[in-house]
Design a protein around this motif. Structure first.
Motif, PDB file in Angstrom:
ATOM      1  N   LEU A  33      -5.624   6.038  -8.055  1.00 48.79           N
ATOM      2  CA  LEU A  33      -6.038   5.251  -9.215  1.00 48.79           C
ATOM      3  C   LEU A  33      -7.177   5.931  -9.960  1.00 48.79           C
ATOM      4  N   CYS A  34      -8.159   6.417  -9.217  1.00 47.15           N
ATOM      5  CA  CYS A  34      -9.301   7.106  -9.847  1.00 47.15           C
ATOM      6  C   CYS A  34      -8.846   8.374 -10.557  1.00 47.15           C
ATOM      7  N   LYS A  35      -7.952   9.109  -9.917  1.00 51.89           N
ATOM      8  CA  LYS A  35      -7.440  10.335 -10.535  1.00 51.89           C
ATOM      9  C   LYS A  35      -6.675  10.014 -11.806  1.00 51.89           C
ATOM     10  N   SER A  36      -5.880   8.942 -11.762  1.00 53.39           N
ATOM     11  CA  SER A  36      -5.101   8.537 -12.931  1.00 53.39           C
ATOM     12  C   SER A  36      -6.012   8.136 -14.084  1.00 53.39           C
ATOM     13  N   GLY A  83       0.815  -1.208   0.000  1.00 59.40           N
ATOM     14  CA  GLY A  83       0.000   0.000   0.000  1.00 59.40           C
ATOM     15  C   GLY A  83       0.848   1.258   0.000  1.00 59.40           C
ATOM     16  N   TYR A  84       1.881   1.243   0.805  1.00 61.04           N
ATOM     17  CA  TYR A  84       2.795   2.388   0.872  1.00 61.04           C
ATOM     18  C   TYR A  84       3.521   2.575  -0.455  1.00 61.04           C
ATOM     19  N   GLY A  85       4.046   1.474  -1.004  1.00 61.04           N
ATOM     20  CA  GLY A  85       4.755   1.560  -2.280  1.00 61.04           C
ATOM     21  C   GLY A  85       3.857   2.032  -3.412  1.00 61.04           C
ATOM     22  N   ALA A  86       2.597   1.591  -3.391  1.00 64.34           N
ATOM     23  CA  ALA A  86       1.658   1.997  -4.440  1.00 64.34           C
ATOM     24  C   ALA A  86       1.368   3.491  -4.384  1.00 64.34           C
ATOM     25  N   CYS A  87       1.557   4.098  -3.215  1.00 59.74           N
ATOM     26  CA  CYS A  87       1.354   5.539  -3.071  1.00 59.74           C
ATOM     27  C   CYS A  87       2.591   6.346  -3.457  1.00 59.74           C
ATOM     28  N   LEU A  88       3.707   5.667  -3.685  1.00 58.63           N
ATOM     29  CA  LEU A  88       4.958   6.357  -4.020  1.00 58.63           C
ATOM     30  C   LEU A  88       5.330   6.251  -5.491  1.00 58.63           C
ATOM     31  N   THR A  89       4.780   5.258  -6.177  1.00 62.38           N
ATOM     32  CA  THR A  89       5.180   5.029  -7.567  1.00 62.38           C
ATOM     33  C   THR A  89       4.794   6.201  -8.464  1.00 62.38           C
ATOM     34  N   ASP A  90       5.621   6.423  -9.496  1.00 60.33           N
ATOM     35  CA  ASP A  90       5.309   7.484 -10.460  1.00 60.33           C
ATOM     36  C   ASP A  90       4.070   7.132 -11.266  1.00 60.33           C
ATOM     37  N   SER A  91       3.968   5.862 -11.679  1.00 53.44           N
ATOM     38  CA  SER A  91       2.774   5.392 -12.382  1.00 53.44           C
ATOM     39  C   SER A  91       2.009   4.469 -11.441  1.00 53.44           C
ATOM     40  N   VAL A  92       0.722   4.694 -11.295  1.00 52.62           N
ATOM     41  CA  VAL A  92      -0.085   3.943 -10.345  1.00 52.62           C
ATOM     42  C   VAL A  92      -0.195   2.492 -10.807  1.00 52.62           C
ATOM     43  N   PRO A  93       0.194   1.521  -9.964  1.00 54.24           N
ATOM     44  CA  PRO A  93       0.097   0.102 -10.358  1.00 54.24           C
ATOM     45  C   PRO A  93      -1.359  -0.323 -10.484  1.00 54.24           C
ATOM     46  N   SER A  94      -1.618  -1.239 -11.374  1.00 54.94           N
ATOM     47  CA  SER A  94      -2.988  -1.704 -11.584  1.00 54.94           C
ATOM     48  C   SER A  94      -3.436  -2.581 -10.422  1.00 54.94           C
ATOM     49  N   PRO A  95      -4.745  -2.624 -10.159  1.00 50.08           N
ATOM     50  CA  PRO A  95      -5.255  -3.513  -9.104  1.00 50.08           C
ATOM     51  C   PRO A  95      -4.873  -4.968  -9.343  1.00 50.08           C
ATOM     52  N   THR A  96      -4.852  -5.395 -10.613  1.00 52.25           N
ATOM     53  CA  THR A  96      -4.496  -6.778 -10.927  1.00 52.25           C
ATOM     54  C   THR A  96      -3.069  -7.086 -10.495  1.00 52.25           C
ATOM     55  N   HIS A  97      -2.163  -6.140 -10.773  1.00 55.11           N
ATOM     56  CA  HIS A  97      -0.760  -6.334 -10.384  1.00 55.11           C
ATOM     57  C   HIS A  97      -0.618  -6.387  -8.868  1.00 55.11           C
ATOM     58  N   LEU A  98      -1.302  -5.496  -8.171  1.00 51.86           N
ATOM     59  CA  LEU A  98      -1.235  -5.487  -6.715  1.00 51.86           C
ATOM     60  C   LEU A  98      -1.792  -6.775  -6.115  1.00 51.86           C
ATOM     61  N   LEU A  99      -2.903  -7.258  -6.663  1.00 53.80           N
ATOM     62  CA  LEU A  99      -3.499  -8.489  -6.160  1.00 53.80           C
ATOM     63  C   LEU A  99      -2.585  -9.688  -6.391  1.00 53.80           C
ATOM     64  N   SER A 100      -1.896  -9.700  -7.524  1.00 57.11           N
ATOM     65  CA  SER A 100      -0.969 -10.812  -7.789  1.00 57.11           C
ATOM     66  C   SER A 100       0.181 -10.801  -6.790  1.00 57.11           C
ATOM     67  N   LEU A 101       0.660  -9.599  -6.424  1.00 57.61           N
ATOM     68  CA  LEU A 101       1.717  -9.495  -5.426  1.00 57.61           C
ATOM     69  C   LEU A 101       1.207  -9.892  -4.042  1.00 57.61           C
ATOM     70  N   CYS A 102      -0.037  -9.521  -3.753  1.00 54.87           N
ATOM     71  CA  CYS A 102      -0.649  -9.934  -2.481  1.00 54.87           C
ATOM     72  C   CYS A 102      -0.686 -11.461  -2.384  1.00 54.87           C
ATOM     73  N   GLY A 103      -1.001 -12.118  -3.510  1.00 58.42           N
ATOM     74  CA  GLY A 103      -1.039 -13.577  -3.536  1.00 58.42           C
ATOM     75  C   GLY A 103       0.325 -14.194  -3.319  1.00 58.42           C
ATOM     76  N   LEU A 104       1.347 -13.633  -3.960  1.00 60.06           N
ATOM     77  CA  LEU A 104       2.710 -14.155  -3.793  1.00 60.06           C
ATOM     78  C   LEU A 104       3.199 -13.987  -2.357  1.00 60.06           C
ATOM     79  N   PHE A 105       2.927 -12.822  -1.774  1.00 53.74           N
ATOM     80  CA  PHE A 105       3.362 -12.598  -0.402  1.00 53.74           C
ATOM     81  C   PHE A 105       2.529 -13.401   0.601  1.00 53.74           C
TER      82      PHE A 105
END
Length: 374
Positions: A352-355, A84-106
């Motif tokens: 994400l909504c703003k992007s 969550g913190y990293g997603a707020c720092l990235t220059d380009s907002v990561p997609s929900p699909t990418h975040l969910l896949s990382l949640c699954g791996l972790f």
């Protein structure tokens, strides 16, 4: 402690018998802890997940604490916080699909890591465990798994982490090394210091750095190091709070066994200590948001929500009642951890909504330019 807390946590047979003897007015001398040779190697398993496993697997599942999900949240939630913190720092907002896949791996990684850490801890602490009522029937302590078998199982679990890192950026593997080393060292700390909870906080907090690396974010660059370290230290303080309260369940047995902990060091003023650490924790979360330039959404949910949750739980917990200490440990990950994550999640959704609005606006402007007559 209120009755509703007692009903939420299943009491052990030892606690029930203790309450029965107290209610009848009888005073009983505590029975001596059994030697390892007196402990049954096979303990009947209650209905549930473990009853579905082959009998030869049950002891190893117990070593991994697969039947006790509360402790799993201590491992997994910091990775979610880091994402969550990293997603707020990235220059380009990561997609929900990418975040969910990382949640699954972790999620998978946290199960394996917890299994390895708990197995190693039980191996190192087996003599202590035999002297503590709550832990004396753990697989190694009761002889269901030998020390050699436990060590081989620990190595196998650590090696099982490798396939997870194949799916993650290479930087994540470098973070895994200190995390595993710190968990290994923590098991020895309760012999030499009253602050093993402080040591335990570091491998949990390091998950934040690994999660940022999974998003290709450098969390300790010159303009991010202050907010990152503030979040890192806030997670350490939260670990110190909940693990100190949790240790109050075993405080009498731990003193007899020679185990050191913050619960023993601050036995008479644990609540005051917890309140102080909680205040600093919230201040660090505020610093994270301020230095990272996060919106008011973060401050309302993460800072405000965490402050309320901590104040409520510290006020409500009864340190003399084991079931209340267990309630604090179990529910704390939902109340405190959930509040902290909610701010980052809300901040991410807003970004994400703003992007998407910007992207949609650009597309509409481009279509209008092409469609209008020259």
């Amino acid at each position: 402690m209120s009755k509703r807390h007692s009903s939420r946590i299943g009491e052990t047979s030892d606690s029930r018998s203790k309450q029965t003897s107290q209610s009848s007015g009888e005073k009983r001398e505590p029975s001596p802890m059994p030697r390892s040779s007196e402990l049954p190697a096979d303990i009947p398993t209650s209905a549930g997940f473990l009853s579905l496993l082959p009998s030869s697997w049950i002891a190893y599942a117990e070593l991994m604490r697969l039947d006790r999900p509360a402790g799993f949240y201590a491992f997994y939630i910091p990775y979610l916080l880091g994402l969550g913190y990293g997603a707020c720092l990235t220059d380009s907002v990561p997609s929900p699909t990418h975040l969910l896949s990382l949640c699954g791996l972790f999620l998978v990684y946290s199960i394996i890591l917890r299994g390895a850490a708990c197995t190693w801890n039980d191996t190192v602490d087996q003599e202590f465990d035999r002297q503590v009522a709550r832990t004396r029937l753990r697989p190694i302590a009761r002889g269901a798994v030998s020390t050699t078998q436990a060590n081989l199982f620990t190595v196998a679990l650590v090696l099982t982490e490798i396939p997870v890192f194949i799916r993650l950026p290479a930087a994540c593997a470098y973070h895994a090394i200190p995390i595993n080393i710190l968990f290994g060292g923590y098991a020895l700390m309760k012999r030499i210091t009253h602050y093993p909870q402080l040591v335990l906080g570091f491998p949990f907090a390091w998950a934040i750095l690994m999660s940022c690396a999974a998003l290709d974010v450098d969390p300790i660059s010159h303009h991010r190091i202050v907010p990152t370290m503030s979040l890192f230290m806030a997670n350490i303080l939260w670990t110190m709070i909940y693990d100190t309260v949790y240790a109050h369940q075993d405080i009498r047995d731990d003193i007899k066994a020679g185990v050191k902990s913050m619960a023993i060091r601050f036995a008479s003023n644990t609540k005051e200590l917890a309140a102080t650490l909680a205040t600093v924790q919230v201040a660090l979360l505020f610093c994270t948001g301020w230095q990272a330039g996060l919106s008011p959404i973060y401050f309302v949910f993460t800072c405000g929500g965490t402050a309320v949750a901590l104040a409520y739980m510290i006020a409500e917990v009864d340190l003399k009642e084991p079931s209340s200490c267990a309630w604090f440990f179990h529910r704390g990950f939902w109340y405190v951890g959930g509040s902290t994550m909610m701010g980052f999640a809300a901040e991410y959704v807003a970004r994400l909504c703003k992007s998407e609005m910007v992207d949609d606006g650009f597309s509409l402007n481009l279509l209008w330019t092409k469609a209008r007559p020259a």
